[in-house]
Design a protein around this motif. Structure first.
Motif, PDB file in Angstrom:
ATOM      1  N   ALA A 119      15.744   3.857  20.609  1.00 49.39           N
ATOM      2  CA  ALA A 119      15.096   4.115  19.314  1.00 49.39           C
ATOM      3  C   ALA A 119      14.820   5.601  19.137  1.00 49.39           C
ATOM      4  N   ARG A 120      14.394   6.261  20.199  1.00 50.96           N
ATOM      5  CA  ARG A 120      14.123   7.701  20.100  1.00 50.96           C
ATOM      6  C   ARG A 120      15.427   8.501  19.958  1.00 50.96           C
ATOM      7  N   CYS A 121      16.512   8.016  20.534  1.00 48.33           N
ATOM      8  CA  CYS A 121      17.809   8.674  20.338  1.00 48.33           C
ATOM      9  C   CYS A 121      18.272   8.476  18.891  1.00 48.33           C
ATOM     10  N   ALA A 122      18.005   7.323  18.323  1.00 49.13           N
ATOM     11  CA  ALA A 122      18.314   7.091  16.903  1.00 49.13           C
ATOM     12  C   ALA A 122      17.453   8.010  16.035  1.00 49.13           C
ATOM     13  N   PHE A 135       0.830  -1.204   0.000  1.00 52.43           N
ATOM     14  CA  PHE A 135       0.000   0.000   0.000  1.00 52.43           C
ATOM     15  C   PHE A 135       0.870   1.261   0.000  1.00 52.43           C
ATOM     16  N   LYS A 136       1.998   1.192  -0.667  1.00 53.49           N
ATOM     17  CA  LYS A 136       2.961   2.296  -0.701  1.00 53.49           C
ATOM     18  C   LYS A 136       2.277   3.599  -1.119  1.00 53.49           C
ATOM     19  N   GLY A 137       2.516   4.644  -0.329  1.00 53.79           N
ATOM     20  CA  GLY A 137       1.924   5.940  -0.619  1.00 53.79           C
ATOM     21  C   GLY A 137       0.494   6.097  -0.111  1.00 53.79           C
ATOM     22  N   GLU A 138      -0.100   5.018   0.343  1.00 54.80           N
ATOM     23  CA  GLU A 138      -1.489   5.070   0.832  1.00 54.80           C
ATOM     24  C   GLU A 138      -1.574   4.872   2.341  1.00 54.80           C
ATOM     25  N   VAL A 139      -0.596   4.162   2.903  1.00 55.47           N
ATOM     26  CA  VAL A 139      -0.635   3.798   4.318  1.00 55.47           C
ATOM     27  C   VAL A 139       0.669   4.212   4.979  1.00 55.47           C
ATOM     28  N   LYS A 140       0.536   4.729   6.180  1.00 57.21           N
ATOM     29  CA  LYS A 140       1.686   5.148   6.978  1.00 57.21           C
ATOM     30  C   LYS A 140       1.612   4.407   8.316  1.00 57.21           C
ATOM     31  N   LEU A 141       2.762   4.027   8.842  1.00 53.96           N
ATOM     32  CA  LEU A 141       2.826   3.377  10.140  1.00 53.96           C
ATOM     33  C   LEU A 141       3.367   4.368  11.160  1.00 53.96           C
ATOM     34  N   VAL A 142       2.677   4.467  12.290  1.00 57.90           N
ATOM     35  CA  VAL A 142       3.109   5.321  13.401  1.00 57.90           C
ATOM     36  C   VAL A 142       3.348   4.402  14.594  1.00 57.90           C
ATOM     37  N   TRP A 143       4.549   4.469  15.165  1.00 56.93           N
ATOM     38  CA  TRP A 143       4.905   3.659  16.338  1.00 56.93           C
ATOM     39  C   TRP A 143       4.700   4.488  17.595  1.00 56.93           C
ATOM     40  N   LYS A 144       4.000   3.917  18.552  1.00 56.16           N
ATOM     41  CA  LYS A 144       3.821   4.534  19.864  1.00 56.16           C
ATOM     42  C   LYS A 144       4.477   3.610  20.888  1.00 56.16           C
ATOM     43  N   ASP A 145       5.386   4.160  21.667  1.00 55.90           N
ATOM     44  CA  ASP A 145       6.099   3.363  22.667  1.00 55.90           C
ATOM     45  C   ASP A 145       5.188   2.986  23.826  1.00 55.90           C
ATOM     46  N   LEU A 146       5.157   1.706  24.127  1.00 55.01           N
ATOM     47  CA  LEU A 146       4.448   1.227  25.306  1.00 55.01           C
ATOM     48  C   LEU A 146       5.312   0.158  25.983  1.00 55.01           C
ATOM     49  N   PRO A 147       6.462   0.591  26.528  1.00 55.63           N
ATOM     50  CA  PRO A 147       7.377  -0.381  27.131  1.00 55.63           C
ATOM     51  C   PRO A 147       6.786  -1.005  28.394  1.00 55.63           C
ATOM     52  N   ASN A 148       6.811  -2.315  28.438  1.00 52.42           N
ATOM     53  CA  ASN A 148       6.301  -3.055  29.594  1.00 52.42           C
ATOM     54  C   ASN A 148       7.471  -3.300  30.544  1.00 52.42           C
ATOM     55  N   THR A 149       7.744  -2.312  31.378  1.00 55.22           N
ATOM     56  CA  THR A 149       8.897  -2.387  32.273  1.00 55.22           C
ATOM     57  C   THR A 149       8.721  -3.423  33.380  1.00 55.22           C
ATOM     58  N   GLY A 197      17.722  10.773  12.611  1.00 52.31           N
ATOM     59  CA  GLY A 197      17.001  10.382  11.408  1.00 52.31           C
ATOM     60  C   GLY A 197      16.980   8.896  11.127  1.00 52.31           C
ATOM     61  N   ALA A 198      17.181   8.087  12.153  1.00 49.04           N
ATOM     62  CA  ALA A 198      17.278   6.640  11.929  1.00 49.04           C
ATOM     63  C   ALA A 198      16.305   5.831  12.778  1.00 49.04           C
ATOM     64  N   PHE A 199      15.135   6.408  13.087  1.00 48.08           N
ATOM     65  CA  PHE A 199      14.197   5.660  13.929  1.00 48.08           C
ATOM     66  C   PHE A 199      13.819   4.317  13.322  1.00 48.08           C
ATOM     67  N   TRP A 200      13.336   4.305  12.081  1.00 51.29           N
ATOM     68  CA  TRP A 200      12.817   3.057  11.502  1.00 51.29           C
ATOM     69  C   TRP A 200      13.889   1.993  11.303  1.00 51.29           C
ATOM     70  N   PRO A 201      15.075   2.338  10.798  1.00 50.97           N
ATOM     71  CA  PRO A 201      16.105   1.295  10.716  1.00 50.97           C
ATOM     72  C   PRO A 201      16.481   0.746  12.100  1.00 50.97           C
ATOM     73  N   TYR A 202      16.561   1.643  13.091  1.00 51.74           N
ATOM     74  CA  TYR A 202      16.897   1.212  14.450  1.00 51.74           C
ATOM     75  C   TYR A 202      15.762   0.357  15.022  1.00 51.74           C
ATOM     76  N   HIS A 203      14.543   0.767  14.811  1.00 48.32           N
ATOM     77  CA  HIS A 203      13.340   0.025  15.216  1.00 48.32           C
ATOM     78  C   HIS A 203      13.422  -1.411  14.699  1.00 48.32           C
ATOM     79  N   ASP A 204      13.713  -1.534  13.399  1.00 45.78           N
ATOM     80  CA  ASP A 204      13.766  -2.866  12.781  1.00 45.78           C
ATOM     81  C   ASP A 204      14.880  -3.722  13.374  1.00 45.78           C
ATOM     82  N   LEU A 205      16.040  -3.109  13.630  1.00 53.13           N
ATOM     83  CA  LEU A 205      17.149  -3.862  14.228  1.00 53.13           C
ATOM     84  C   LEU A 205      16.819  -4.296  15.656  1.00 53.13           C
ATOM     85  N   LEU A 206      16.198  -3.418  16.432  1.00 54.51           N
ATOM     86  CA  LEU A 206      15.814  -3.789  17.801  1.00 54.51           C
ATOM     87  C   LEU A 206      14.875  -4.986  17.799  1.00 54.51           C
TER      88      LEU A 206
END
Length: 153
Positions: free
Chosen positions: A53-56, A26-40, A60-69
């Protein structure tokens, strides 16, 4: 698509490849938004992973860092956060200073407060249009939700 997630949540990692496929479909039609909900309570490094991830993101590297995590969540430890930053060619000194500070905690706290207001108490948890999906949905479930949301006025 809004996802409330925890970088140490196995179902969050499991659904990540499905999300990537759908974003491509769905490229160009759908966007993903990540909301942090860490279960400490369940994952002692969950907050640190969200902070990393937020420091990344600051570089400008949130999504690549997100994927690696998510891909390496079973290996997560304090040293791995910097290793992943190096892998993405981030400025590691800036990244480490960010991680040592609390300057990104406000972003995470806002997501947690939003989750509480929306009565989200598990991860992953998705909002697609007006549909709520708790847990890791199948590709078909997400696709149907996207298609329904596209029909909304």
């Amino acid at each position: 698509i809004v996802e409330f997630g925890d970088f140490m949540c196995p179902p969050c990692a499991d659904v990540n490849s499905t999300l990537k496929e759908l974003l491509n479909e769905f490229k160009g039609e759908v966007k993903l938004v990540w909301k942090d909900l860490p279960n400490t309570a369940r994952h002692f490094l969950a907050l640190d992973a969200s902070k990393a991830a937020r420091c990344a993101q600051e570089q400008g590297a949130f999504w690549p860092y997100h994927d690696l995590l998510l891909a390496r969540q079973t290996e997560l430890n304090a040293e791995l956060f910097s290793e992943l930053a190096k892998q993405l060619n981030l400025d590691v000194l800036t990244f480490s200073a960010c991680l040592a500070s609390n300057r990104v905690v406000g972003i995470i706290e806002r997501s947690k407060n939003e989750a509480q207001l929306l009565q989200v108490n598990a991860t992953p948890y998705f909002f697609v249009g007006d549909k709520r999906i708790e847990g890791a949905p199948t590709k078909e479930q997400l696709k149907q939700a996207i298609q329904s949301a596209q029909k909304l006025p």
